[in-house]
Design an enzyme around this catalytic site. Structure first.
Site, PDB file in Angstrom:
ATOM      1  N   GLN A  34       0.820  -1.210   0.000  1.00 38.89           N
ATOM      2  CA  GLN A  34       0.000   0.000   0.000  1.00 38.89           C
ATOM      3  C   GLN A  34       0.854   1.259   0.000  1.00 38.89           C
ATOM      4  OE1 GLN A  34      -2.754  -1.234   3.395  1.00 38.89           O
ATOM      5  NE2 GLN A  34      -4.034   0.200   2.252  1.00 38.89           N
ATOM      6  N   GLN A  61       2.345   1.839  -3.286  1.00 42.21           N
ATOM      7  CA  GLN A  61       1.327   2.275  -4.232  1.00 42.21           C
ATOM      8  C   GLN A  61       0.934   3.731  -3.988  1.00 42.21           C
ATOM      9  OE1 GLN A  61      -0.020   0.477  -6.685  1.00 42.21           O
ATOM     10  NE2 GLN A  61      -1.959   1.456  -7.216  1.00 42.21           N
ATOM     11  N   GLU A  62       0.818   4.094  -2.706  1.00 45.35           N
ATOM     12  CA  GLU A  62       0.358   5.435  -2.359  1.00 45.35           C
ATOM     13  C   GLU A  62       1.424   6.506  -2.605  1.00 45.35           C
ATOM     14  OE1 GLU A  62      -2.591   6.206  -1.550  1.00 45.35           O
ATOM     15  OE2 GLU A  62      -3.581   4.449  -0.728  1.00 45.35           O
ATOM     16  N   SER A  63       2.655   6.217  -2.193  1.00 49.75           N
ATOM     17  CA  SER A  63       3.661   7.288  -2.199  1.00 49.75           C
ATOM     18  C   SER A  63       5.043   6.867  -2.663  1.00 49.75           C
ATOM     19  CB  SER A  63       3.797   7.848  -0.777  1.00 49.75           C
ATOM     20  OG  SER A  63       4.339   6.851   0.087  1.00 49.75           O
ATOM     21  N   TYR A  66      -6.589  -0.739  -7.789  1.00 51.30           N
ATOM     22  CA  TYR A  66      -5.841  -0.544  -6.542  1.00 51.30           C
ATOM     23  C   TYR A  66      -5.737  -1.869  -5.796  1.00 51.30           C
ATOM     24  CZ  TYR A  66      -4.822   1.363  -1.849  1.00 51.30           C
ATOM     25  OH  TYR A  66      -4.271   1.646  -0.617  1.00 51.30           O
TER      26      TYR A  66
END
Length: 355
Positions: free
Chosen positions: A85, A88-90, A200
């Site tokens: 995650q 994926q996010e940052s 996602y």
């Protein structure tokens, strides 16, 4: 510059160097030591799934925080999922700047989600006990991410009729809000939000393997074996109405009642007894942080806390619990509880076991 001032600067630099070295050693201990007491609490429990650290894996600076956030969730939240995650996010950047939607920090929390709105409680956490809840502070953001995912995972496990595994449902809730999971009775389809949530979930489930450790392909097959002598039956993740989650979370071995069931690998008995739909079950914790589960047994021959070797008899197969006939249901998990399953065939083959 005076000699006294020069000496002061040199002393300050030396103190800073010693602090950095000490902190590095402590972090190394945090991310490598394993707590044998099982999940829950804080610390460096690897039972929630150990991490691959370094090149191609999780940056060492965040590994301990991710491990701690995952281990504090007793619902069986894999650390590799949290790591995937964050990537994926940052891209593991502590402060990637505001997104086009205004998201903040390494976990990309939306301001309304972090701080709350209209009097609702926000998801923000003071992970380092400094008196602030700062989404730009990884110690706060990763702790909040783990807490939010754990709450979503617990909600997901209450809805086995929804389309998707508990982990997939939790990821969808994190991305789009739990109300969207309820609306679609599962992971929202590709038609929702141009496939953003669907992709996602798909991407994180696929990429989480990149952050799992140790590298199971390098683990020796010594001590690992088939859990029972018998042919394979229902495969992993077969879908159907026979299972509460809508899919099969393990593999079945087609054997008659009374067939000897063996520990697939060396480890410690985590639980042994009644397991709801699984009937009489045994769950074993292994040294690499994974768990193996044996369901529908007619007899249990071990007890919690007992050490077993791979191939050791632990019970007899049967037809207890929710079954249509005698067989052994076998799972490999990243945590002790339902919903953290991984492909058991692939796992056993990586140990050198022939199926």
């Amino acid at each position: 510059m005076s000699k006294i001032r020069t000496l002061q600067i040199m002393c300050s630099a030396l103190v800073a160097l010693l602090f950095t070295l000490t902190f590095g050693i402590l972090m190394l201990l945090v991310i490598t030591l394993d707590d044998d007491e099982g999940g829950g609490g804080g610390g460096a429990e690897l039972a929630a799934g150990s991490l691959k650290i370094g090149k191609g894996g999780v940056p060492a600076a965040y590994a301990g925080l991710i491990q701690k956030a995952a281990a504090s969730c007793k619902a069986g939240l894999p650390a590799a999922i949290l790591a995937a995650q964050l990537n994926q996010e940052s891209g593991f950047r502590a402060n990637p700047g505001k997104s086009s939607a205004g998201a903040l920090g390494i976990a990309q929390f939306m301001p309304d989600t972090w701080y709350g709105r209209n009097g609702s409680k926000g998801a923000g956490v003071d992970g380092n006990n400094d008196g602030r809840k700062d989404p730009l502070d990884p110690e706060d953001a990763i702790a909040a991410q783990g807490k939010m995912m754990c709450e979503l995972l617990r909600s997901a496990k209450k809805h086995p009729e929804y389309n998707g595994s508990p982990i997939e449902l939790a990821l969808a809730g994190y991305n789009a809000g739990w109300h969207r999971v309820v609306q679609y009775r599962g992971v929202p389809p590709r038609t929702f939000a141009r496939g953003e949530t669907y992709n996602y979930v798909k991407n994180i489930m696929a990429s989480s393997a990149n952050y799992s450790g140790p590298d199971l392909g390098a683990v020796t097959s010594k001590g690992w074996t088939r859990p029972v002598d018998g042919p394979l039956g229902t495969p992993y993740h077969q879908r159907g109405g026979a299972w509460s989650s809508g899919m099969h979370t393990g593999i079945d071995f087609t054997v008659s009642t009374g067939t000897t069931v063996k520990a697939a690998g060396p480890g410690t008995i985590h639980t042994a007894g009644r397991g709801g739909a699984y009937g009489n079950q045994i769950v074993i914790k292994h040294a690499d942080g994974t768990y193996s589960q044996y369901g529908h047994l007619s007899k249990i021959s071990v007890s919690a806390g007992q050490h077993v070797e791979g191939g050791q008899k632990i019970g007899l197969s049967g037809a207890t619990g929710n079954v249509s006939g005698p067989h052994l249901h076998f799972e490999i998990r990243t945590g002790p509880e339902y919903g953290s399953d991984i492909d058991p065939v692939s796992f056993l083959r990586q140990q050198g076991v022939k199926l």
